[in-house]
Design an enzyme around this catalytic site. Structure first.
Site, PDB file in Angstrom:
ATOM      1  CG  ASP A   1     -43.823  45.123 -89.510  1.00 30.38           C
ATOM      2  OD1 ASP A   1     -44.842  45.818 -89.374  1.00 30.38           O
ATOM      3  OD2 ASP A   1     -43.804  43.899 -89.319  1.00 30.38           O
TER       4      ASP A   1
ATOM      5  NE  ARG B   1     -34.587  35.001 -90.009  1.00 27.93           N
ATOM      6  CZ  ARG B   1     -35.455  35.207 -90.979  1.00 27.93           C
ATOM      7  NH1 ARG B   1     -35.024  35.348 -92.230  1.00 27.93           N
ATOM      8  NH2 ARG B   1     -36.744  35.281 -90.719  1.00 27.93           N
TER       9      ARG B   1
ATOM     10  CG  ASP C   1     -36.032  34.573 -87.228  1.00 18.81           C
ATOM     11  OD1 ASP C   1     -35.321  33.559 -87.237  1.00 18.81           O
ATOM     12  OD2 ASP C   1     -36.974  34.765 -88.008  1.00 18.81           O
TER      13      ASP C   1
ATOM     14  CB  SER D   1     -46.204  35.724 -89.167  1.00 21.79           C
ATOM     15  OG  SER D   1     -44.840  36.085 -89.219  1.00 21.79           O
TER      16      SER D   1
END
Length: 412
Positions: A16, A97, A126, A177
């Site tokens: 990605d 994060r 996220d 995922s």
């Protein structure tokens, strides 16, 4: 001064974000600076990831080993707050994060970029965590997501990579995922999206099957001001403590979580987590707090812990509210010192012993044997005063015919 021709990309090294480097350059006209952090997720080395980023067209690659920073400044805050979202999830992704965002902003300043890009979709938490964190640190920076904003789907990525001959080895796509770091592992999507489907053994990586455990493992964890400093008598850093408990608790299948979760964006999702070290350490820390926190302080902190977890889950790591809660939580930890003995076995971490010089547990007050120092005669006056409001209210109820009825059990 910000350069309108540069952007910073949160770069993982996978398909990605590798495709995103050239794709963003082509679609936005900006040069891309790739930013990669090691937060204990394992896999490829930072040097390998850096080389791939440059080979895919990044003009700069900013890489940093952030494992100790993550453990010291993020995981330990979560531990002190006993942070479990909805009572079970140890905030695996949520606490990483803000750290990644801080380094994205740092790289933007260092390389003069005016935009930050991430690889999140429009349905997850996220995207909010990255963009709110970035805006909290530097509100002048713009944020974009190629997957959310530029229609970068997987089939588009693969075709783009082939067309541009990008140096990416395409492997079979995982059915899940996955996001992982040293604090734990999050698994979602694929067949797990049907909440009736049970997890299969290939879902798990950090934990062994708790149904077939090895012999039980006894561990003694010493804390100082809420932070683990020794395991079985040997000194450990926070990172080492987490890593050792990941290994030992993971071998016993501890920390497997299967949750229908309320996402920040308003939908429910089915999530699996593995957090063996986090679950074992929080279990030990909570029990030490049971010994060392004064009753009202402890009651308030349990409420604060719940709100802290909700705020951090909801992208509020840098918010004034979270900073204020941090101050309270930190103050509560001054006497959270001592040792906790635990037995790890078959998916459970069970506390079997507590020892602390700063404990409020007083054997002479608690014992029912001779030597008891508690003055039991004091309870007469205590009960009289404590029950006074109830007695006054009960008398009023009786006066107006609303007293509590007592059933008549007379046998005729």
């Amino acid at each position: 001064m910000a350069d309108k021709n540069r952007l910073v990309l949160a770069y993982s090294g996978g398909l990605d974000t590798s495709v995103a480097i050239s794709y963003l350059k082509e679609r936005t006209g900006k040069d891309v600076v790739a930013v990669s952090l090691d937060v204990g997720q394992g896999g490829e080395s930072l040097e390998t990831i850096k080389e791939r980023a440059l080979a895919c067209g990044a003009v700069e690659a900013y890489v940093v080993d952030a494992r100790d920073e993550f453990a010291n400044e993020y995981c330990m805050k979560a531990l002190k707050a006993n942070a479990m979202y909805e009572g079970v999830y140890p905030l695996v992704s949520a606490i990483s994060r803000p750290l990644i965002s801080k380094h994205l902003v740092r790289a933007a300043h260092q390389f003069g970029a005016d935009t930050i890009s991430h690889g999140c979709t429009g349905k997850g938490n996220d995207q909010v965590r990255f963009e709110v964190s970035i805006a909290s640190i530097d509100p002048t920076l713009k944020a974009i997501s190629p997957i959310r904003d530029l229609s970068l789907t997987r089939d588009v990525e693969i075709a783009f990579a082939k067309e541009h001959q990008l140096p990416i080895v395409q492997t079979e796509k995982s059915p899940f995922s996955i996001d992982q770091n040293v604090w734990g592992r999050a698994i979602e999507t694929g067949f797990l999206e049907d909440p009736w489907n049970a997890p299969t053994k290939d879902c798990y990586s950090y934990t062994d099957d708790p149904a077939f455990p090895p012999v039980e493992d006894e561990v003694v964890i010493e804390f100082k001001q809420g932070v683990p400093v020794k395991i079985d008598g040997h000194d450990v850093t926070p990172l080492q403590a987490i890593e050792e408990m990941n290994r030992r608790a993971g071998a016993q299948g501890i920390g497997r979580i299967d949750l229908i979760e309320d996402r920040l964006v308003g939908i429910k999702s089915r999530e699996l987590y593995e957090a063996p070290g986090a679950v074992a350490l929080i279990t030990a820390h909570q029990e030490l707090e049971n010994c060392c926190l004064e009753r009202e302080q402890h009651r308030i902190k349990r409420d604060i812990d719940k709100r802290w977890a909700e705020l951090v889950y909801d992208a509020q790591w840098f918010s004034p509210a979270t900073q204020s809660l941090n101050a309270f939580i930190e103050d509560t930890q001054k006497y959270v010192n001592g040792e906790i003995r635990m037995t790890l076995h078959g998916g459970r971490a069970v506390v079997t012993g507590r020892r602390s010089d700063s404990s409020l547990y007083d054997y002479n007050l608690a014992t029912y044997d001779s030597g008891d120092s508690f003055d039991q005669k004091s309870s007469n006056g205590f009960i009289d005063i404590y029950g006074l409001p109830s007695r006054v209210a009960a008398a009023r109820d009786v006066k107006f015919g609303n007293g509590i009825e007592v059933p008549d059990n007379t046998v005729e």
